[in-house]
Structures are given as C-alpha cells and as structure tokens.
Scaffold this motif. Structure first.
Motif, mmCIF file in Angstrom:
data_model
loop_
_atom_site.group_PDB
_atom_site.id
_atom_site.type_symbol
_atom_site.label_atom_id
_atom_site.label_comp_id
_atom_site.label_asym_id
_atom_site.label_seq_id
_atom_site.Cartn_x
_atom_site.Cartn_y
_atom_site.Cartn_z
ATOM 1 N N SER A 128 -9.196 8.684 -7.133
ATOM 2 C CA SER A 128 -8.196 7.616 -7.120
ATOM 3 C C SER A 128 -7.969 7.165 -8.555
ATOM 4 C CB SER A 128 -8.655 6.445 -6.242
ATOM 5 O OG SER A 128 -9.866 5.898 -6.733
ATOM 6 N N GLU A 129 -7.072 6.210 -8.736
ATOM 7 C CA GLU A 129 -6.707 5.787 -10.085
ATOM 8 C C GLU A 129 -7.459 4.551 -10.564
ATOM 9 O OE1 GLU A 129 -2.079 7.434 -10.079
ATOM 10 O OE2 GLU A 129 -2.489 5.314 -9.696
ATOM 11 N N VAL A 136 0.876 -1.176 0.000
ATOM 12 C CA VAL A 136 0.000 0.000 0.000
ATOM 13 C C VAL A 136 0.911 1.222 0.000
ATOM 14 C CG1 VAL A 136 -1.868 1.229 1.172
ATOM 15 C CG2 VAL A 136 -1.670 -1.265 1.413
ATOM 16 N N THR A 137 0.915 1.964 -1.092
ATOM 17 C CA THR A 137 1.852 3.082 -1.185
ATOM 18 C C THR A 137 1.368 4.102 -2.191
ATOM 19 O OG1 THR A 137 4.223 3.618 -1.380
ATOM 20 C CG2 THR A 137 3.325 2.021 -2.968
ATOM 21 N N ASN A 138 2.136 5.182 -2.300
ATOM 22 C CA ASN A 138 1.855 6.263 -3.246
ATOM 23 C C ASN A 138 3.184 6.885 -3.643
ATOM 24 O OD1 ASN A 138 2.605 7.880 -1.100
ATOM 25 N ND2 ASN A 138 0.719 9.059 -1.028
ATOM 26 N N SER A 147 0.206 14.511 -1.437
ATOM 27 C CA SER A 147 -1.048 14.712 -2.153
ATOM 28 C C SER A 147 -0.906 15.990 -2.972
ATOM 29 C CB SER A 147 -2.226 14.803 -1.173
ATOM 30 O OG SER A 147 -2.054 15.863 -0.258
ATOM 31 N N PRO A 148 -1.792 16.200 -3.943
ATOM 32 C CA PRO A 148 -1.602 17.313 -4.880
ATOM 33 C C PRO A 148 -1.586 18.701 -4.246
ATOM 34 C CG PRO A 148 -3.122 15.722 -5.808
ATOM 35 C CD PRO A 148 -2.892 15.310 -4.386
ATOM 36 N N ASN A 149 -2.147 18.846 -3.053
ATOM 37 C CA ASN A 149 -2.156 20.153 -2.407
ATOM 38 C C ASN A 149 -1.258 20.196 -1.176
ATOM 39 O OD1 ASN A 149 -4.274 21.892 -3.900
ATOM 40 N ND2 ASN A 149 -5.245 19.891 -3.677
ATOM 41 N N MET A 150 -0.183 19.398 -1.219
ATOM 42 C CA MET A 150 0.790 19.348 -0.120
ATOM 43 C C MET A 150 2.203 19.402 -0.694
ATOM 44 S SD MET A 150 1.086 18.862 3.236
ATOM 45 C CE MET A 150 -0.504 18.207 3.623
ATOM 46 N N PRO A 151 2.583 20.512 -1.319
ATOM 47 C CA PRO A 151 3.843 20.526 -2.057
ATOM 48 C C PRO A 151 5.083 20.559 -1.198
ATOM 49 C CG PRO A 151 2.805 22.655 -2.157
ATOM 50 C CD PRO A 151 1.840 21.758 -1.466
ATOM 51 N N THR A 152 5.005 21.112 0.022
ATOM 52 C CA THR A 152 6.212 21.276 0.821
ATOM 53 C C THR A 152 5.934 20.929 2.285
ATOM 54 O OG1 THR A 152 5.837 23.565 1.543
ATOM 55 C CG2 THR A 152 6.792 23.253 -0.662
ATOM 56 N N GLY A 208 -4.156 7.906 -5.634
ATOM 57 C CA GLY A 208 -3.587 6.853 -6.446
ATOM 58 C C GLY A 208 -2.155 6.484 -6.111
ATOM 59 N N PHE A 209 -1.743 5.301 -6.579
ATOM 60 C CA PHE A 209 -0.386 4.787 -6.375
ATOM 61 C C PHE A 209 0.657 5.717 -6.990
ATOM 62 C CE2 PHE A 209 2.584 1.796 -8.851
ATOM 63 C CZ PHE A 209 3.628 1.951 -7.953
ATOM 64 N N ARG A 210 0.454 6.149 -8.215
ATOM 65 C CA ARG A 210 1.407 7.045 -8.866
ATOM 66 C C ARG A 210 1.038 8.519 -8.695
ATOM 67 N NH1 ARG A 210 6.255 4.377 -9.952
ATOM 68 N NH2 ARG A 210 5.858 2.399 -11.013
ATOM 69 N N GLY A 211 -0.080 8.798 -7.985
ATOM 70 C CA GLY A 211 -0.407 10.160 -7.587
ATOM 71 C C GLY A 211 -1.042 11.035 -8.639
#
Length: 427
Positions: A114-115, A70-72, A266-271, A104-107
């Motif tokens: 999700s993918e 279970v990963t991303n 996640s897409p809204n967690m860049p740093t 998703g796994f590849r984000g």
C-alpha cells in the motif's frame, strides 16, 4: 511519503481479475466477439455509475457532511477524471479525506502493498491507509480523519479473493464502530452478474482473501454485496448504509458492453479479459506453478519448468465449454520463475456466454497434477484459503475428477444463491 504526479502515473502495472458466468446465460449478439451479449457500448444507452448519478444530483446525498472517500485509480468518471479530482474543487461537497486500499489510492503499490499515510500531491488531501486494518483499528482511522460520511467507490473484479470487497466489508464494520455514515457507489461486475459459481467459503478459513461465506465467483455488484454484508454478516451492528445504483446496467452485461473506460484495478489486472478467467486461474497462486504474474497476460498464462504439451492436450481433451488451451512458453519478469523460460498453457476464451471460469480452474489443476510430476501445492496450503475449504485440495489429491470436485459444493452453492437472490438490485 513523497509522491510525484509523474511517478504516480508511471508506476502502475498490468493485470489480473476475474471470470464468470453460467452456461444458462442468454444468446450472444450476432457477430459480437467472444459471444458479447446485449450492451451499451455500440450505440445503445451508456451505463451511468453510482458516482455519475451522485454528481448529477449535485451531491445532495452528501450535503452538510464532511466526506472521506475509499477509492483507487478505478474511481473515475466516464471522461476518465478521478472522482477525487472532480469533487475536491466542487463547493457542493466537502471532501476532506481519502482512504487507500491495497495497491494504494493512486495505485503505485504491487500486490500485498500500500502507499501508507501521505498528503496527495494533486489535491493536498490527507490520504489514510486502510490496507490490512479492520475492526477498531480501522474505526480509529475514520475517527482521526474527522469525516462524517465514508464513501466507497472501487471497481471490483467479481471474485471472492479479490480483496477490495473485503476492504468494503471491513470499512462498513469500522464505520459502524466509529458512528460514521457509509455510502457505496456502484460499478459493474465486469464479468456480468448472471451467476454465482464455485465453492462457498467455510468461515473457519476466513482471511483477507475471503472474510465471509460467499461463493468463489459471486456474480454481484459492490452495492449488492454491501447490502448482503449488512443484512447477513453485520446485522448485529449494521452500518448506516446508503447505496447509489447504476442506471443502464443489466446482469447480462460484460464490461465491454457498458461504454465505460477500463482502468486496471490492480497491477496484475490490465484488462477485463483478465477478470474473465481470474476467479478460476487465480487458484494457481496456491500451487508451485506460475499464474502468469510477470507476463503481459497474467492469469491467462500458466506454467512451470518442465511442463510440456501434455498439459494443453489433457485440458483440451476435456472439451470444456467456451475455452481452448494453447501450449505456451514464457519467461516471467517477476514473481515465480523470474527470468526463466517455463512451459504451460494459455487460456483462450472463445465463448464467454458458456465459459465457466471456476470449473475451468479446477480442470486445469487436475490436469496439471496428472501430467506434470513436479506439481505441488504451496506448503502453507494457500489453496485452502483461496477455495475456502480443504475439500478441493484433498479431493484432487485423492484422484477425483472435475465433475466430482464441482459436485461437492453444489448444496452450499445452492444455499448461497438463495441468500444472494434477496439482495440483487438489477435484472
């Protein structure tokens, strides 16, 4: 579903995770930016993740097992290779499946997506979707995959409403139902592990942004949470759980002191800076104000049409520790107020050793309501799901000040801290 590697690499986004530490934290290193504490990124010992240690041991813990992960995109090595790409060709481990969470796994998916089920184009491995699956439905996914052991390796952000820890919980519960062994590989809490902060969830408000009774900023790593989940919430049918700790990590370490590369979880967690404020400012998802999605600084920028300097002035007047507020104007490219110019504040964390993200989030809600006549809660009372109770919303509506709201959860938080202490694995 068809995904190209190029598409996977370019589809990712940008920001959003957590915050948190108490004023009781240790002193900052001399000259360190943002009050950086002792770390490993400036010539000291590098933190080794659970995966690093598992691989160094030749995957002995997984020997003779058909393994699913279970990963991303955060499941990487220190040289930024994905663990699935590392394990897949290694004859010492029999990796047969991947399980993808939210995004998703590849984000490639945005929040709330999700993918789906597909074969990974890089490895050919089957990828199964876990998002919004739990209980027997998720156990059936594990059974269908044919794995013997489920491995979890995802970077958390430190907040109760960040959904990967509930993916962990759901997968542990499902693994027990399916008779699968469960292994958790540890990674740092990016905002340190010094303190639990904020209200504790009332189980009546359990959702995927908070399944069980933990505090809003939990101050734990994923292996510590897994041990707590198994010992407190899954004890009637616990997972066959094993954990692989990190080496070189201290509870006082922020992410930039670990020597590890950051990948947006996640897409809204860049740093990691996003994570620092997230456990407080994500509460604005429960209001009609923008929480900064669609900007380059989500959860650090907050605002709405009609908001002016009065909000920043009121917030600064509270003299909150470790943070200042700038009057700010921005135009989100998606989400709330898409394409419109809004006014609001930008948080500037000046001393993260004393910054309290949850108290700050409450203060910003109170001052926004007092200075902007258009303030409103989301009609579905999503704020209650985020805070884990009705008390925060109703107290703010009744005119309570910051100390009164924060004081209302003191007893519940003290009780959780006592439970939490039994499961801590690092000093």
């Amino acid at each position: 579903m068809s995904l190209s590697r190029r598409g996977l690499l370019t589809a990712g986004g940008a920001m959003g995770a957590l915050a948190a530490t108490a004023a009781s934290a240790g002193p900052a290193a001399a000259g360190a930016p943002h009050g950086r504490g002792r770390g490993h990124g400036n010539g000291g010992q590098r933190v080794r993740t659970g995966f690093d240690r598992l691989a160094a041991d030749g995957y002995a813990l997984l020997k003779g097992q058909r393994v699913g992960v279970v990963t991303n995109p955060t499941g990487i090595t220190s040289d930024v290779r994905h663990i699935v790409d590392v394990m897949h060709p290694d004859g010492r481990v029999d990796l047969t499946a991947v399980f993808g969470p939210e995004h998703g796994f590849r984000g490639t998916a945005q929040a709330g997506g999700s993918e789906g089920r597909y074969d990974d184009p890089a490895t050919g491995l089957p990828v199964y979707d876990t998002y919004l699956k739990s209980g027997q439905a998720l156990a059936d996914v594990f059974t269908a995959s044919g794995v013997d052991t489920v491995v979890f390796d995802i970077q958390d952000a430190g907040a109760r409403f960040y959904t990967y820890i509930w993916t962990l919980y759901d997968c542990m519960e499902a693994a027990a139902l399916a008779g699968k062994r469960f292994v958790v590989l540890d990674r740092p809490n990016p905002v340190s592990g010094r303190a639990a902060l904020g209200p504790v969830l009332d189980p009546a408000f359990g959702t995927f942004v908070g399944r069980r009774e933990i505090s809003q900023a939990h101050g734990m790593t994923v292996t510590e949470l897994a041990l707590l989940f198994n010992g407190e919430f899954l004890k009637d049918r616990p997972a066959e759980l094993e954990t692989v700790k990190m080496s070189g990590w201290s509870r006082s370490d922020f992410f930039d002191g670990t020597g590890l590369p950051w990948v947006p979880p996640s897409p809204n967690m860049p740093t990691p800076d996003t994570a620092l404020v997230y456990s407080g400012t994500c509460l604005f998802e429960g209001t009609n104000l923008s929480e900064g999605r669609g900007t380059t600084r989500p959860f650090e920028l907050l605002g709405a049409e009609g908001v002016d300097h009065a909000w920043a002035d009121a917030a600064n007047a509270l003299d909150l520790p470790g943070v200042a507020f700038r009057e700010a104007y921005f135009a989100p490219t998606f989400s709330k107020f898409q394409g419109k110019t809004v006014g609001g504040v930008q948080l500037h964390v000046q001393d993260r050793e004393v910054f309290d993200p949850v108290r700050t989030g409450i203060a910003l809600l109170i001052t926004a309501k007092r200075t902007w006549s258009g303030f409103a809660w989301r009609s579905d009372n999503w704020i209650d799901k985020l805070t884990g109770n009705t008390r925060v919303r109703t107290m703010i509506d009744a005119g309570a000040d910051v100390d009164e709201v924060v004081g209302a959860w003191a007893d519940d938080l003290a009780a959780f801290r006592a439970v939490r202490k039994r499961y801590l694995q690092y000093r």
